[in-house]
Motif scaffolding. Structure first.
Motif, PDB file in Angstrom:
ATOM      1  N   LEU A 149       0.935  -1.166   0.112  1.00  0.00           N
ATOM      2  CA  LEU A 149       0.029  -0.034   0.089  1.00  0.00           C
ATOM      3  C   LEU A 149       0.800   1.248   0.097  1.00  0.00           C
ATOM      4  O   LEU A 149       0.717   2.307  -0.906  1.00  0.00           O
ATOM      5  CB  LEU A 149      -0.885  -0.032   1.192  1.00  0.00           C
ATOM      6  CG  LEU A 149      -2.243  -0.843   1.259  1.00  0.00           C
ATOM      7  CD1 LEU A 149      -2.794  -0.662   2.680  1.00  0.00           C
ATOM      8  CD2 LEU A 149      -3.077  -0.116   0.097  1.00  0.00           C
ATOM      9  N   PHE A 190       3.592   1.318  -3.315  1.00  0.00           N
ATOM     10  CA  PHE A 190       3.069   1.658  -4.573  1.00  0.00           C
ATOM     11  C   PHE A 190       2.282   2.485  -4.542  1.00  0.00           C
ATOM     12  O   PHE A 190       2.031   3.025  -5.788  1.00  0.00           O
ATOM     13  CB  PHE A 190       2.543   0.118  -5.108  1.00  0.00           C
ATOM     14  CG  PHE A 190       3.739  -0.748  -5.666  1.00  0.00           C
ATOM     15  CD1 PHE A 190       4.352  -0.770  -6.620  1.00  0.00           C
ATOM     16  CD2 PHE A 190       3.875  -1.960  -4.568  1.00  0.00           C
ATOM     17  CE1 PHE A 190       5.529  -1.685  -7.030  1.00  0.00           C
ATOM     18  CE2 PHE A 190       4.959  -2.732  -4.912  1.00  0.00           C
ATOM     19  CZ  PHE A 190       5.865  -2.703  -5.944  1.00  0.00           C
ATOM     20  N   PHE A 191       1.092   2.607  -3.731  1.00  0.00           N
ATOM     21  CA  PHE A 191       0.078   3.561  -3.835  1.00  0.00           C
ATOM     22  C   PHE A 191       0.532   5.219  -3.375  1.00  0.00           C
ATOM     23  O   PHE A 191       0.208   6.092  -3.823  1.00  0.00           O
ATOM     24  CB  PHE A 191      -0.983   3.078  -3.385  1.00  0.00           C
ATOM     25  CG  PHE A 191      -1.869   2.087  -3.860  1.00  0.00           C
ATOM     26  CD1 PHE A 191      -2.112   2.020  -5.032  1.00  0.00           C
ATOM     27  CD2 PHE A 191      -1.544   0.837  -3.457  1.00  0.00           C
ATOM     28  CE1 PHE A 191      -2.586   1.027  -5.863  1.00  0.00           C
ATOM     29  CE2 PHE A 191      -1.730  -0.307  -4.051  1.00  0.00           C
ATOM     30  CZ  PHE A 191      -2.574  -0.297  -5.174  1.00  0.00           C
ATOM     31  N   GLU A 192       1.061   5.174  -2.009  1.00  0.00           N
ATOM     32  CA  GLU A 192       1.271   6.523  -1.610  1.00  0.00           C
ATOM     33  C   GLU A 192       2.497   6.522  -0.747  1.00  0.00           C
ATOM     34  O   GLU A 192       2.384   6.330   0.559  1.00  0.00           O
ATOM     35  CB  GLU A 192       0.125   6.977  -0.827  1.00  0.00           C
ATOM     36  CG  GLU A 192      -0.218   8.273  -0.427  1.00  0.00           C
ATOM     37  CD  GLU A 192      -0.035   9.285  -1.556  1.00  0.00           C
ATOM     38  OE1 GLU A 192       1.225   9.572  -1.909  1.00  0.00           O
ATOM     39  OE2 GLU A 192      -0.838   9.620  -2.304  1.00  0.00           O
ATOM     40  N   LYS A 226      -6.323  10.049   0.087  1.00  0.00           N
ATOM     41  CA  LYS A 226      -5.732   9.013  -0.206  1.00  0.00           C
ATOM     42  C   LYS A 226      -4.544   8.409   0.733  1.00  0.00           C
ATOM     43  O   LYS A 226      -4.356   7.319   1.020  1.00  0.00           O
ATOM     44  CB  LYS A 226      -4.818   8.839  -1.895  1.00  0.00           C
ATOM     45  CG  LYS A 226      -4.495   7.721  -2.351  1.00  0.00           C
ATOM     46  CD  LYS A 226      -3.894   8.084  -3.491  1.00  0.00           C
ATOM     47  CE  LYS A 226      -3.006   7.128  -4.212  1.00  0.00           C
ATOM     48  NZ  LYS A 226      -2.353   7.374  -5.446  1.00  0.00           N
ATOM     49  N   THR A 227      -3.773   9.553   1.089  1.00  0.00           N
ATOM     50  CA  THR A 227      -2.849   9.197   2.123  1.00  0.00           C
ATOM     51  C   THR A 227      -3.317   8.935   3.495  1.00  0.00           C
ATOM     52  O   THR A 227      -3.022   7.919   4.242  1.00  0.00           O
ATOM     53  CB  THR A 227      -2.045  10.761   2.597  1.00  0.00           C
ATOM     54  OG1 THR A 227      -1.646  11.378   1.141  1.00  0.00           O
ATOM     55  CG2 THR A 227      -0.714  10.587   3.382  1.00  0.00           C
ATOM     56  N   VAL A 243      -4.344   4.983   3.266  1.00  0.00           N
ATOM     57  CA  VAL A 243      -3.326   4.192   3.180  1.00  0.00           C
ATOM     58  C   VAL A 243      -2.651   4.209   4.478  1.00  0.00           C
ATOM     59  O   VAL A 243      -2.219   3.011   4.919  1.00  0.00           O
ATOM     60  CB  VAL A 243      -2.254   4.676   2.014  1.00  0.00           C
ATOM     61  CG1 VAL A 243      -0.819   4.120   2.123  1.00  0.00           C
ATOM     62  CG2 VAL A 243      -2.711   4.390   0.660  1.00  0.00           C
ATOM     63  N   SER A 245     -10.174  15.026  -4.095  1.00  0.00           N
ATOM     64  CA  SER A 245     -10.015  13.455  -4.498  1.00  0.00           C
ATOM     65  C   SER A 245     -11.313  12.959  -5.154  1.00  0.00           C
ATOM     66  O   SER A 245     -11.234  12.420  -6.105  1.00  0.00           O
ATOM     67  CB  SER A 245      -9.344  12.678  -3.354  1.00  0.00           C
ATOM     68  OG  SER A 245      -8.237  13.401  -2.683  1.00  0.00           O
TER      69      SER A 245
END
Length: 715
Positions: A100, A103-105, A132-133, A136, A175
């Protein structure tokens, strides 16, 4: 990374709007500020509650399964299968959490406290307060705690609170592309930063059940502006957050409406008879503070080199995930080995509060004491070190535990997982503190009266945490609130002061090291001590790109598109006769404002030809905040490049300026106290000679040999 504008842009639009507002309007704003703070507290409490319940259930499940497995295999042999099960489970869960993050954040890695410190200091770190942060962060921290890493879930709570605050106060989500049309007045850096400091405070108070500690944390680490009303609002947010957490946890524990249970980490109450301390113990406490400072400095030093190694060699996401899995497996293996070879057996007394007592090779009715330390979530281990009866640990167990956990925690901080360093440091400190208590009791004849190991565990924990993060004021209050006992205020304060003085002699605090490694232009409270001989002329950036009050659109587009300079603020000057000499200052305009003006095509010619076109309002600037489109996405035709643009009503006509002979400390004070982003340097005829930005001030710092200049990342 860019600066935040803590200073309002007082252009004509802003002044018109403010002057149109009635006293009633200002009162409504004040009320909505309180509403936002209440919401921040409520949501932060809910998130803390969610994390707590998830960790408790998942970790409980994991330990139950492994405990049953170990008990089966202790009789028949084949414990290696238990080890593989434990290691595999840890690695799998941590893999999920670190995928997570990596790769994402990536910004959600670590504890997030350095990032929030930077944000409150006025440096805009990209994507630090996005939705999103937050997602995650929350799932990442659940994974890393359940995966048995040497981490706590307290640090990330602070970051989560800050993200919640930044989101709620804007009344919309960029977002999710939803605009709720509320709180539009708060869409600017000044207001947002105040709310973020409230969010950080709410996060601390949810994590430690310490509302006052939260406010002080925000004051110590964060906001540069501080007034009474803001303090009171932040305290309100913190209180609501602790209250919400307690309320929902009371429902979860089926004692609905009982609000007295403290935050996520609960050190348990220290009862008054065990807490007596005497005058002759004060030197002992101070000595423990010094030990904490030394160990903290060692921890920071090791972590500094590990982090540099990571920056150089482990920068690909897949490698980061593999490293996280490796650490998880090693942590499980070390814990298992320690428990396996420990022969510290303690009788299972009826009043014993063991969650998962492991018998292993102990005789019936006894449990393995090493397992209490390792086979538990770190929070539980801290509590047992504080409160188990004297004699429930033997010194060797504690010594080995301190040693191994120290290196594990040091290796873990800075992995690509969301994790805090608070609890591991408390745990290390509590272990060696308890060890000190036991040794003291064995040395002196009648020590059983005063050397209560739990008391020394608390002092050790404070010393170790103070030695690693170097917080003083807020940490004292957090420890006092979390143990629910003011008697220890003085010893804890002395210990933290000693730890900070000793630690600072060797190396900075952990968060400051990480801020420096990201080469962020962070401004401390004061200018470096020996900087009086530097003046604004030597510090400023020059030459400055200036714009005329009525400027050709082509020139503006080219200035903004120039990637080599990438400035964010442009002084506006009255056109001078000669081209070589600088113009007289008449205002300051920001890149973001120019982009909005270009997007809406506010050109002199168009305004004349289309009388119907409405005037640009402040709302148009607010709707573009905080993600202003890049200049590349705005198309300007050849004909439009020939138009003119009048900046008069959009520029700030009264920017802060300093004469060019001002000393650096004076420039610094003005810049830091007002939270500026650009400070114009002028000569005696008010002509622009330079511009001071955050980067120009942050490069100077006190080194071993007096004043040194740093190379900072381009902002």
């Amino acid at each position: 990374s860019q600066g935040l504008d803590y200073d309002n842009i007082e252009n004509q639009l802003f002044l018109e709007e403010e002057r149109r507002m009635s006293p009633m309007g200002f009162r409504c704003l004040e009320v909505s500020r309180w509403v936002v703070c209440g919401l921040i507290g409520f949501l932060t409490g809910l998130i803390a509650c969610f994390i707590d319940i998830a960790v408790e259930n998942l970790a409980g499940l994991k330990y139950e399964v492994i405990k049953r497995n170990i008990e089966n295999f202790t009789e028949t042999g084949g414990l290696s299968i238990s080890l593989i099960l434990w290691g595999g489970f840890n690695a799998a869960v941590v893999m999920l959490g670190s995928i997570l993050v990596a790769f994402f954040e990536p910004i959600a890695g670590g504890s997030g406290i350095p990032q929030i410190k930077c944000y409150l200091n006025g440096v805009k770190i990209p994507r630090v307060v996005r939705l999103k942060t937050l997602v995650v962060k929350v799932f990442g921290v659940i994974c890393s705690v359940v995966g048995g890493l040497a981490v706590g879930k307290e640090g990330p709570m602070i970051h989560s609170g800050a993200v919640v605050a930044a989101g709620v106060s804007q009344g919309r989500s960029t977002s999710l592309k939803r605009d709720f049309k509320m709180f539009e007045y708060f869409r600017r850096d000044t207001e947002k930063r105040d709310f973020v400091s409230a969010g950080a405070a709410a996060g601390v108070s949810a994590a430690f059940g310490a509302p006052v500690g939260g406010v002080l944390f925000s004051l110590e680490e964060g906001a540069s502006f501080w007034n009474q009303m803001l303090t009171w609002r932040i305290f309100f947010a913190s209180m609501i957050s602790t209250f919400t957490l307690n309320f929902f946890l009371s429902i979860y524990h089926k004692k609905t409406g009982e609000l007295s249970s403290p935050g996520l980490i609960n050190f348990g109450r220290f009862e008054s008879e065990s807490v007596e301390y005497y005058l002759y113990e004060i030197p002992l406490f101070i000595a423990m503070g010094a030990i904490g400072g030394l160990l903290g400095a060692l921890f920071n030093f090791l972590n500094y080199w590990i982090t540099i190694f990571r920056i150089r060699y482990i920068h690909r996401p897949c490698l980061q995930v593999m490293e996280a899995m490796l650490v998880a497996a090693v942590t499980a293996a070390v814990s298992f080995t320690m428990i396996y070879f420990s022969n510290d057996c303690q009788p299972l007394a009826p009043e014993n509060s063991e969650e998962y007592p492991l018998q292993l090779f102990c005789s019936d009715g006894e449990y393995n004491a090493m397992a209490t330390a390792f086979f538990n979530t770190p929070e539980r281990s801290v509590r047992s070190l504080f409160h188990n009866q004297p004699g429930s640990y033997n010194p060797l167990t504690l010594g080995l535990f301190t040693l191994t956990y120290f290196f594990l925690a040091c290796w873990t901080y800075g992995l690509a997982v969301s994790a805090g360093v608070f609890i591991p440091s408390l745990l290390i400190g509590a272990a060696w503190g308890r060890l000190c208590g036991i040794l003291l009791a064995s040395v002196s004849p009648n020590a059983s009266i005063w050397a209560d190991p739990g008391k020394y565990a608390l002092i050790g924990a404070a010393a170790q945490l103070g030695g690693i993060v170097r917080m003083t004021l807020s940490l004292t209050v957090i420890m006092v609130e979390a143990t629910g006992n003011v008697t220890y205020g003085l010893p804890i304060m002395l210990v933290l002061m000693t730890a900070k003085i000793v630690g600072d002699y060797f190396i900075e605090g952990l968060y400051d090291i990480h801020i420096k490694l990201q080469s962020v232009p962070f401004l401390h409270w004061e200018a470096p001590a020996t900087s009086h001989w530097l003046t604004a002329r030597e510090v400023m950036s020059s030459p400055v790109t200036c714009l005329n009050r009525i400027e050709k659109v082509g020139t503006i587009v080219d200035t903004l598109s120039n990637t080599s300079t990438n400035h964010n603020g442009f002084p506006v000057v009255v056109e001078s006769a000669g081209n070589d000499e600088p113009g007289k200052l008449c205002g300051l305009i920001l890149r973001s404002q120019l982009i909005v003006l270009l997007k809406h095509k506010v050109f002199v010619e168009l305004v004349r030809s289309r009388l119907t076109q409405r005037k640009l309002q402040l709302k148009d600037f607010r709707d573009a905040y905080p993600r202003f489109p890049p200049i590349q996405s705005i198309h300007v035709s050849q004909d439009e490049r020939e138009c003119m643009m009048d900046l008069t009503e959009f520029m700030n006509p009264t920017p802060y300026t300093v004469p060019q002979d001002t000393s650096l400390p004076r420039v610094f004070k003005l810049f830091r106290a007002l939270g500026l982003r650009h400070l114009v340097v002028v000569d005696d005829e008010n002509r622009v000679v330079g511009l001071v930005t955050r980067k120009d001030l942050a490069r100077y710092h006190m080194g071993k040999h007096g004043l040194e200049e740093l190379q900072l990342a381009q902002t």
